[in-house]
Design a protein around this motif. Structure first.
Motif, mmCIF file in Angstrom:
data_model
loop_
_atom_site.group_PDB
_atom_site.id
_atom_site.type_symbol
_atom_site.label_atom_id
_atom_site.label_comp_id
_atom_site.label_asym_id
_atom_site.label_seq_id
_atom_site.Cartn_x
_atom_site.Cartn_y
_atom_site.Cartn_z
ATOM 1 N N LEU A 378 0.811 -1.218 0.000
ATOM 2 C CA LEU A 378 0.000 0.000 0.000
ATOM 3 C C LEU A 378 0.844 1.268 0.000
ATOM 4 C CD1 LEU A 378 -2.899 -0.968 2.432
ATOM 5 C CD2 LEU A 378 -2.676 -1.345 -0.028
ATOM 6 N N VAL A 379 2.076 1.173 0.480
ATOM 7 C CA VAL A 379 3.010 2.302 0.443
ATOM 8 C C VAL A 379 4.323 1.777 -0.109
ATOM 9 C CG1 VAL A 379 4.288 4.011 1.794
ATOM 10 C CG2 VAL A 379 1.919 3.462 2.400
ATOM 11 N N GLU A 380 4.833 2.435 -1.154
ATOM 12 C CA GLU A 380 6.105 2.030 -1.753
ATOM 13 C C GLU A 380 7.006 3.245 -1.893
ATOM 14 O OE1 GLU A 380 7.749 -0.898 -5.264
ATOM 15 O OE2 GLU A 380 5.879 0.197 -5.615
ATOM 16 N N GLU A 381 8.180 3.143 -1.315
ATOM 17 C CA GLU A 381 9.129 4.261 -1.291
ATOM 18 C C GLU A 381 8.473 5.542 -0.782
ATOM 19 O OE1 GLU A 381 12.237 3.843 -1.589
ATOM 20 O OE2 GLU A 381 12.141 1.760 -2.282
ATOM 21 N N GLY A 382 7.646 5.366 0.242
ATOM 22 C CA GLY A 382 7.003 6.498 0.898
ATOM 23 C C GLY A 382 5.782 7.045 0.193
ATOM 24 N N GLU A 383 5.410 6.487 -0.938
ATOM 25 C CA GLU A 383 4.292 6.996 -1.723
ATOM 26 C C GLU A 383 3.117 6.025 -1.697
ATOM 27 O OE1 GLU A 383 4.224 9.995 -3.061
ATOM 28 O OE2 GLU A 383 6.286 10.420 -2.409
ATOM 29 N N VAL A 384 1.905 6.597 -1.753
ATOM 30 C CA VAL A 384 0.684 5.801 -1.804
ATOM 31 C C VAL A 384 0.612 5.049 -3.125
ATOM 32 C CG1 VAL A 384 -1.836 5.972 -1.911
ATOM 33 C CG2 VAL A 384 -0.564 7.319 -0.232
ATOM 34 N N THR A 385 0.336 3.744 -3.072
ATOM 35 C CA THR A 385 0.213 2.948 -4.291
ATOM 36 C C THR A 385 -1.202 3.082 -4.865
ATOM 37 O OG1 THR A 385 -0.528 0.958 -3.123
ATOM 38 C CG2 THR A 385 1.864 1.271 -3.373
ATOM 39 N N PRO A 386 -1.403 2.716 -6.145
ATOM 40 C CA PRO A 386 -2.758 2.761 -6.715
ATOM 41 C C PRO A 386 -3.772 1.937 -5.930
ATOM 42 C CG PRO A 386 -1.130 2.560 -8.463
ATOM 43 C CD PRO A 386 -0.384 2.414 -7.161
ATOM 44 N N ARG A 387 -3.339 0.828 -5.346
ATOM 45 C CA ARG A 387 -4.256 -0.006 -4.544
ATOM 46 C C ARG A 387 -4.776 0.770 -3.342
ATOM 47 N NH1 ARG A 387 -7.003 -3.829 -4.707
ATOM 48 N NH2 ARG A 387 -6.155 -5.416 -3.322
ATOM 49 N N LEU A 388 -3.880 1.482 -2.672
ATOM 50 C CA LEU A 388 -4.313 2.277 -1.522
ATOM 51 C C LEU A 388 -5.141 3.469 -1.982
ATOM 52 C CD1 LEU A 388 -4.400 2.965 1.449
ATOM 53 C CD2 LEU A 388 -2.124 3.980 1.256
#
Length: 629
Positions: A378-388
């Motif tokens: 849900l969070v990748e490299e501090g950023e919100v993912t499209p799923r989240l």
């Protein structure tokens, strides 16, 4: 503990994970290598909270949102998992578990709160929603639970136990929580796993029947009881009444005494130089006085939306490292230990087969890079993912009644007509950054008081009953606030949440109050008869229905205007000026309250000390002499 097998999620919860009882066969087949996992994390170091060690060269096999196995690197053949993720030597740790949170302090709903929590590596929280309960009663709690069920986060409720927080003769709140409300919440909602902080610890120690009736509803169901206590003289009676944790241990000695009395200690970390950052002193129970950390946790308690992003639970864990704990021990205080405290370590807080795949990827400084919830990134490299992002787009909408809670008195706001002769005035004396307010007095004629309001560091303070019940307005004088011009106002006035407004000129105070009535709640700064900053909180006068970044940006603007107006007391401290469980003097809609004797006093009285006629003083009742929460 009764209810240990209750599910973490129900209904339409995003990223729901099936109960372990439905998954044992699938997990066993994956763990034994007979079936490939849904997700395979390769190239990891693993933080093991059970042995408080970092295990190098590991891979984590995940099936159906749960951990199937933690294996040595290379145990899985190449491209074996249905999905694979190479963490490139980073540290995989269990998601953080916050044991004591008030979502309302963040000024957003549970779904918006989830975004900030996940970005900071927190995957489970235990929230005490007594703020919304003070406005809307049990219904407010139930609405927040519906909000929580739609949030991409594991959210449990510690049922509010002290609503209102003080004697009803001293302030007017919008809602109440009785013994039967506590019972109903426990019996109807699986998320209700403990009794929330029992703030009236003096009443508990004194054996008051109402307080103990609420305790009984939790204890007879086998639920833990959370605490709020300050003062060595109360510890034994409080612990004997079934209270088994506190987040109010302000220094190492009292923390040690509470640990010796069988309590869990939640080390509260907050923005530095504020009273919410009590961890550095309390942790000395371990680092200086030699106690074991096995019954310590870390928590955040209150956060405004800006501070929630800057000082999450991951930041609190890093503070524990700076004050003497090791990397694995500090992280365990924020993961496994809170899960153990609430009897849910079989589900969350750990990193072992069968547990939920709530995981974080840390860099070498212990900062969160990625967050997985139930195996979903849900969070990748501090950023919100499209799923989240998709999950956050389906936020809960509170019922219309929750948007209509600010009903101010119709009469014009006008300050009291002060006496011409010298009188003894009772003042609220502020000494930032602490939240204690000194009871100061001054003998002066009314004209001298007015001159000081115009020219010195003295300003008006008023509390307006805003629930549409009594229409009362009470006045006080505050010294040390630092306000140089204009007015500041808030509908977040702990704990009854009446409207609190301070200012140099009554006209600008009235403007601030009517602005908040128009927006149905919030915080504002007025100067030169203009609105300089406004954070709108239309849900119960406590919450915004916007995303966390939007509210955090509005809060940053407000903080800048707050500082420019000269306020030395931060916004969250200002909100406590009406909380009549903190010494030595507070202002509620009923008038000035002396704490802890819980006695109403007039704004002024005869200089020789006689009470002015027409000012009824209710019978004193025991109350908390503690700091806020």
């Amino acid at each position: 503990m009764a209810g240990m097998s209750r599910p973490i999620v129900r209904g339409k919860k995003p990223f729901a994970v099936p109960p372990l009882s439905r998954m044992t066969r699938d997990l066993a087949l994956v763990a034994s290598g007979r079936r490939p996992p849904d997700l395979l994390l390769r190239g990891a170091r693993v933080l093991c909270p059970y042995t408080e060690a970092i295990l190098p060269g590991r891979e984590v096999w995940i099936q159906g949102g749960r951990i199937a196995a933690v294996k040595p690197q290379g145990s899985a053949p190449p491209r074996w998992g249905r999905r694979e993720y190479d963490v490139r030597g980073g540290t995989i740790a269990p998601g953080l578990v916050d044991p004591h949170v008030h979502i309302e302090s963040s000024m957003v709903g549970a779904c918006a709160y989830a975004e900030a929590a996940l970005r900071n590596g927190t995957t489970t929280i235990f929230c005490d929603s007594h703020e919304i309960a003070n406005v809307l009663g049990r219904k407010g709690i139930e609405w927040m639970l519906e909000d929580a069920r739609r949030a991409p986060l594991s959210i449990f409720l510690t049922v509010p136990s002290t609503v209102p927080a003080t004697d009803e003769r001293l302030e007017t709140s919008g809602g109440k929580i009785h013994r039967h409300d506590v019972a109903r919440l426990f019996d109807r909602f699986p998320e209700a796993v403990a009794l929330g902080e029992k703030m009236d610890f003096v009443a508990v120690a004194a054996g008051h029947s109402r307080s103990h009736a609420i305790l009984r509803e939790a204890l007879r169901r086998g639920r833990p009881v959370c605490g709020h206590i300050y003062g060595e003289g109360f510890v034994a009676a409080y612990a004997a009444s079934g209270v088994t944790d506190t987040h109010e241990a302000g220094e190492g000695g009292i923390a040690l005494q509470m640990l010796q009395s069988g309590m869990w200690i939640f080390l509260r970390g907050g923005p530095p130089l504020t009273p919410w950052h009590s961890l550095p002193k309390a942790i000395e129970a371990v680092t200086r006085l030699g106690a074991s950390p096995k019954r310590l946790c870390v928590c955040t308690d209150d956060r405004d939306p800006d501070d929630l992003l800057l000082f999450g639970l991951d930041w609190v864990v890093r503070e524990s490292w700076h004050h003497g704990l090791s990397f694995p021990v500090g992280w365990s205080l924020g993961s496994l230990h809170p899960a153990l405290r609430f009897g849910l370590d079989h589900e969350v807080g750990g990193l072992a087969p069968g547990r939920r795949a709530d995981l974080v990827l840390l860099d070498d400084q212990g900062r969160v890079r990625n967050t997985w919830l139930g195996g979903e990134l849900l969070v990748e490299e501090g950023e919100v993912t499209p799923r989240l992002e998709e999950a956050l787009g389906a936020r809960y909408r509170y019922p219309p009644r929750a948007y209509r809670t600010v009903r101010l008195p119709e009469r014009k706001l006008s300050c009291p007509l002060l006496p011409e002769e010298p009188r003894r005035f009772h003042l609220l004396g502020i000494d930032p950054p602490g939240i204690l307010v000194r009871h100061r007095t001054v003998v002066a004629p009314g004209c001298e008081i007015l001159r000081r309001v115009r020219e010195e560091d003295l300003c008006w303070l008023a509390v307006l009953e805003r629930h549409g019940k009594t229409g009362e307005i009470a006045w006080g004088l505050v010294e040390g606030l630092g306000l140089r011009q204009g007015a500041v106002a808030s509908t977040v006035g702990h704990d009854a949440h009446n409207l609190l407004v301070a200012g140099k000129r009554v006209e600008e105070m009235a403007m601030a109050a009517r602005t908040l009535e128009s927006s149905q709640g919030g915080v504002c700064v007025v100067a030169e008869e203009q609105i300089m900053a406004l954070v709108e909180l239309p849900v119960a006068g406590l919450l915004s229905d916007q995303r966390i970044d939007e509210v955090a940006e509005a809060m940053r603007t407000l903080k800048a205007a707050w500082e420019k107006a000269g306020c030395r007391l931060p916004y969250m401290g200002f909100n406590l000026l009406s909380l009549s469980v903190i010494p030595e003097i507070r202002l509620t809609n009923k008038g000035l309250v002396l704490v802890p004797e819980m006695r109403l006093v007039p704004l002024w009285e005869e200089a020789r000390g006689k009470r002015r006629s027409g000012q009824p003083v209710p019978k004193p009742t025991p109350s908390s002499a503690s700091q806020r929460r």
